[in-house]
Design a protein around this motif. Structure first.
Motif, PDB file in Angstrom:
ATOM      1  N   THR A 132       0.845  -1.193   0.000  1.00 16.59           N
ATOM      2  CA  THR A 132       0.000   0.000   0.000  1.00 16.59           C
ATOM      3  C   THR A 132       0.879   1.241   0.000  1.00 16.59           C
ATOM      4  N   PRO A 133       0.643   2.150  -0.938  1.00 16.45           N
ATOM      5  CA  PRO A 133       1.481   3.358  -0.965  1.00 16.45           C
ATOM      6  C   PRO A 133       1.232   4.245   0.256  1.00 16.45           C
ATOM      7  N   VAL A 134       2.292   4.805   0.783  1.00 15.68           N
ATOM      8  CA  VAL A 134       2.156   5.728   1.905  1.00 15.68           C
ATOM      9  C   VAL A 134       1.784   7.103   1.376  1.00 15.68           C
ATOM     10  N   THR A 135       1.175   7.910   2.219  1.00 12.72           N
ATOM     11  CA  THR A 135       0.845   9.280   1.838  1.00 12.72           C
ATOM     12  C   THR A 135       2.117  10.114   1.866  1.00 12.72           C
ATOM     13  N   LEU A 136       2.430  10.698   0.724  1.00 10.03           N
ATOM     14  CA  LEU A 136       3.652  11.501   0.636  1.00 10.03           C
ATOM     15  C   LEU A 136       3.408  12.883   1.226  1.00 10.03           C
ATOM     16  N   PRO A 137       4.294  13.350   2.092  1.00 13.07           N
ATOM     17  CA  PRO A 137       4.080  14.649   2.750  1.00 13.07           C
ATOM     18  C   PRO A 137       4.342  15.819   1.812  1.00 13.07           C
ATOM     19  N   SER A 138       3.865  16.974   2.211  1.00 14.96           N
ATOM     20  CA  SER A 138       4.148  18.220   1.494  1.00 14.96           C
ATOM     21  C   SER A 138       5.216  18.990   2.258  1.00 14.96           C
ATOM     22  N   PRO A 139       6.054  19.714   1.550  1.00 15.58           N
ATOM     23  CA  PRO A 139       7.089  20.482   2.254  1.00 15.58           C
ATOM     24  C   PRO A 139       6.486  21.647   3.023  1.00 15.58           C
ATOM     25  N   ALA A 140       7.188  22.111   4.021  1.00  9.97           N
ATOM     26  CA  ALA A 140       6.741  23.268   4.799  1.00  9.97           C
ATOM     27  C   ALA A 140       6.834  24.526   3.937  1.00  9.97           C
ATOM     28  N   PRO A 141       5.988  25.518   4.188  1.00  9.28           N
ATOM     29  CA  PRO A 141       6.053  26.759   3.405  1.00  9.28           C
ATOM     30  C   PRO A 141       7.363  27.492   3.640  1.00  9.28           C
ATOM     31  N   LEU A 142       7.698  28.350   2.698  1.00 13.61           N
ATOM     32  CA  LEU A 142       8.906  29.160   2.823  1.00 13.61           C
ATOM     33  C   LEU A 142       8.601  30.325   3.767  1.00 13.61           C
ATOM     34  N   ASN A 143       9.063  30.226   4.990  1.00 13.50           N
ATOM     35  CA  ASN A 143       8.740  31.232   6.004  1.00 13.50           C
ATOM     36  C   ASN A 143       9.676  32.429   5.907  1.00 13.50           C
ATOM     37  N   PHE A 144       9.473  33.199   4.847  1.00 13.55           N
ATOM     38  CA  PHE A 144      10.297  34.392   4.663  1.00 13.55           C
ATOM     39  C   PHE A 144       9.848  35.453   5.662  1.00 13.55           C
ATOM     40  N   PRO A 145      10.776  36.160   6.299  1.00 17.44           N
ATOM     41  CA  PRO A 145      10.404  37.156   7.315  1.00 17.44           C
ATOM     42  C   PRO A 145       9.500  38.249   6.736  1.00 17.44           C
ATOM     43  N   SER A 146       8.708  38.852   7.583  1.00 20.70           N
ATOM     44  CA  SER A 146       7.802  39.915   7.157  1.00 20.70           C
ATOM     45  C   SER A 146       8.600  41.141   6.713  1.00 20.70           C
ATOM     46  N   ARG A 147       7.978  41.934   5.866  1.00 17.86           N
ATOM     47  CA  ARG A 147       8.632  43.150   5.389  1.00 17.86           C
ATOM     48  C   ARG A 147       8.961  44.094   6.557  1.00 17.86           C
ATOM     49  N   GLU A 148       8.048  44.135   7.541  1.00 11.40           N
ATOM     50  CA  GLU A 148       8.248  45.027   8.679  1.00 11.40           C
ATOM     51  C   GLU A 148       9.492  44.640   9.488  1.00 11.40           C
ATOM     52  N   SER A 149       9.735  43.325   9.607  1.00 10.09           N
ATOM     53  CA  SER A 149      10.887  42.883  10.395  1.00 10.09           C
ATOM     54  C   SER A 149      12.203  43.075   9.653  1.00 10.09           C
ATOM     55  N   LEU A 150      12.125  43.279   8.340  1.00  8.51           N
ATOM     56  CA  LEU A 150      13.334  43.412   7.536  1.00  8.51           C
ATOM     57  C   LEU A 150      13.719  44.865   7.252  1.00  8.51           C
ATOM     58  N   HIS A 151      12.699  45.723   7.157  1.00 12.48           N
ATOM     59  CA  HIS A 151      12.969  47.110   6.774  1.00 12.48           C
ATOM     60  C   HIS A 151      13.688  47.856   7.904  1.00 12.48           C
ATOM     61  N   VAL A 152      14.680  48.640   7.524  1.00  6.72           N
ATOM     62  CA  VAL A 152      15.401  49.478   8.473  1.00  6.72           C
ATOM     63  C   VAL A 152      15.223  50.938   8.047  1.00  6.72           C
ATOM     64  N   ASP A 153      14.747  51.782   8.944  1.00  7.58           N
ATOM     65  CA  ASP A 153      14.572  53.200   8.643  1.00  7.58           C
ATOM     66  C   ASP A 153      15.934  53.886   8.515  1.00  7.58           C
ATOM     67  N   VAL A 154      16.009  54.774   7.544  1.00  4.91           N
ATOM     68  CA  VAL A 154      17.234  55.551   7.327  1.00  4.91           C
ATOM     69  C   VAL A 154      16.988  56.964   7.844  1.00  4.91           C
ATOM     70  N   PRO A 155      17.772  57.436   8.803  1.00  5.22           N
ATOM     71  CA  PRO A 155      17.546  58.779   9.367  1.00  5.22           C
ATOM     72  C   PRO A 155      17.648  59.863   8.294  1.00  5.22           C
TER      73      PRO A 155
END
Length: 341
Positions: A44-67
């Motif tokens: 009996t074939p096993v159920t093949l899993p799906s990969p986890a989503p690409l958890n790219f960081p949010s734009r807010e956590s990446l953006h740095v304000d420039v004075p």
């Protein structure tokens, strides 16, 4: 009998030609591979899993304000004979205050170059102002690293390229991959050069957004890692139970060898080779970004996690190949193409 429409006939022939050149996507190959193997092994074939989503960081956590850097009216009017006066005026418009990351990067680069030109003009006539502009230039050079980091992590093209793949890595139809590798390298080099072509930057960003190579690469790699790991575990005992008395291959053993060749060797392994090729082409840049102090910590963590995922993918492929090597050795078979009937 009505005459044939030549355009319709041409369309049919063209569709047939395209169909003959199409390649199965990785999930199709894996699913058919499993279906053939389980049918021969009567399991009996096993159920093949799906990969986890690409958890790219949010734009807010990446953006740095420039004075912002302030300039008084007296200084502003003193700069009207320089291009920098026009640039300062542009920055004060609504569009200038909220530019896209690529527009901001272009602006900051133009501003630094304009500061250089203006310093040369003012050195003799207004040395105090020229000295102040030299200080601004040093501050702007430091800020430009942050502006570049925002371009890398928050521009729409790069976010799409790292989060939303368009299709899978194919066996050989990846015509845009090389251009995408070059485009990523181009963005990396921008940090260390003040020579900037507006049109070239736009074209390279378009190439990155169109190909979305990193996301395609990671999605295909992750899919193969989770499915091959599951297949290897589910096939170990059934393959070991296949009869090969005194090293003589049974009919089932030969059929299994053929399935392994037709699907893994001919369809899945070429995709794996392309994954390796593209990974090693873009990884030097991604490794450099992991330790770049201008880039946010959350982005560095994401890239390190992707590196660990690649190691897991390599292990999954290696374990699967080892499983088959043991089986083929026990049955005195080699992974060769099935004999033509």
């Amino acid at each position: 009998m009505p005459a044939h429409n030549p355009l319709t006939l041409w369309n049919v022939l063209w569709l047939m030609l395209l169909g003959g050149c199409s390649q199965p996507d990785v999930p199709d190959s894996i699913e058919e591979y499993q279906a053939r193997l389980t049918r021969v092994l009567d399991i009996t074939p096993v159920t093949l899993p799906s990969p986890a989503p690409l958890n790219f960081p949010s734009r807010e956590s990446l953006h740095v304000d420039v004075p912002s850097m302030n300039i008084n009216l007296r200084e502003f009017y003193a700069l009207q004979d320089c291009e920098i006066g026009t640039l300062v005026a542009e920055r004060n418009t609504a569009l200038g205050r909220t530019p896209h990351p690529s527009q901001r990067f272009r602006y900051e680069t133009r501003l630094i170059n304009a500061l250089d030109a203006c310093i040369d003009v003012l050195n003799n006539e207004k040395p105090e102002l020229a000295e102040k502009l030299a200080e601004w230039k040093q501050q702007k050079l430091q800020q430009r690293d942050t502006v570049w980091a925002n371009l890398i992590t928050t521009s729409e093209a790069m976010r799409l390229a790292m989060t939303l793949p368009r299709g899978w890595i194919q066996q050989d139809l990846n015509p845009d991959a090389g251009a995408a590798v070059n485009a990523i390298g181009y963005l990396n080099k921008l940090k260390s050069t003040l020579s900037l072509s507006v049109n070239e930057l736009d074209e390279q960003l378009k190439q990155i957004e169109s190909s979305r190579l990193p996301a395609r690469l990671w999605m295909t790699q992750d899919y193969l890692q989770v499915t091959l790991t599951e297949l290897t575990a589910s096939l170990a005992e059934p393959l070991n139970a296949v009869s090969c008395p005194e090293g003589r291959a049974s009919d089932d053993a030969k059929i299994l060898r053929n399935v392994f060749y037709l699907f893994f060797i001919e369809q899945i392994q070429p995709v794996g080779s392309n994954i390796n090729q593209y990974y090693y082409q873009i990884q030097p840049v991604l490794t450099q970004w992991q330790t770049d102090p201008s880039l946010s910590e959350s982005f560095n963590v994401f890239l390190k996690e992707r590196e660990l995922k690649f190691t897991a993918y390599q292990k999954a492929v290696s374990d699967h190949v080892t499983l088959w090597q043991r089986f083929l050795k026990r049955c005195n078979l080699s992974p060769t193409a099935p004999a033509a009937s």
